[in-house]
Design an enzyme around this catalytic site. Sequence first.
Site, PDB file in Angstrom:
ATOM      1  N   HIS A   1       0.856  -1.182   0.000  1.00  0.00           N
ATOM      2  CA  HIS A   1       0.000   0.000   0.000  1.00  0.00           C
ATOM      3  C   HIS A   1       0.892   1.232   0.000  1.00  0.00           C
ATOM      4  O   HIS A   1       2.089   1.139   0.257  1.00  0.00           O
ATOM      5  CB  HIS A   1      -0.942  -0.003   1.198  1.00  0.00           C
ATOM      6  CG  HIS A   1      -0.249  -0.130   2.511  1.00  0.00           C
ATOM      7  ND1 HIS A   1       0.286  -1.334   2.957  1.00  0.00           N
ATOM      8  CD2 HIS A   1       0.043   0.773   3.476  1.00  0.00           C
ATOM      9  CE1 HIS A   1       0.848  -1.147   4.136  1.00  0.00           C
ATOM     10  NE2 HIS A   1       0.721   0.122   4.479  1.00  0.00           N
ATOM     11  N   GLY A   2       0.306   2.374  -0.283  1.00  0.00           N
ATOM     12  CA  GLY A   2       1.074   3.612  -0.384  1.00  0.00           C
ATOM     13  C   GLY A   2       1.470   4.184   0.967  1.00  0.00           C
ATOM     14  O   GLY A   2       0.978   3.760   2.001  1.00  0.00           O
TER      15      GLY A   2
END
Length: 145
Positions: free
Chosen positions: A64-65
């Site tokens: 995920h970012g």
Amino acid sequence: MAKEILSKDNIQLDTKLANKEEAIRFTGKILVDNGYVEPAYVEKMLEREELTSTFMGNSVAIPHGTEDAKELVKETGISVVIVPDGVDFGDGNTVKILIGIAGKGDDHLEVLSKIAIVLSEEENIQTIVNATTEEEIISIFDEVN
């Protein structure tokens, strides 16, 4: 109407990936291609991996970012990539299930908790790795409310 968080288009079965970077890029590209995130979000997923591994144990990684990638998220969504032969995530960790997450606002917390519940059961992990249709995977996640 908001997009589905997990649809058939977000799932890739029986994938072969050479390494961790390719795996993260592939997982993120699904989110880009289906309109959940801006293309720059994928770089933020790689940046997150540099900070701390997204390997969670039990053959699962949840790329995920970074925190500052939130403005690159258009809609909350997840991608699921199944790599039956596994992909090396470093430190002797092999990943067979990649779950990419893009959360709008604080949605990622709810999405993460749902994923954690599903993946806490060993039999669910085996079922996901052995799934032959996208519907099988969706039904496992739909069982958790």
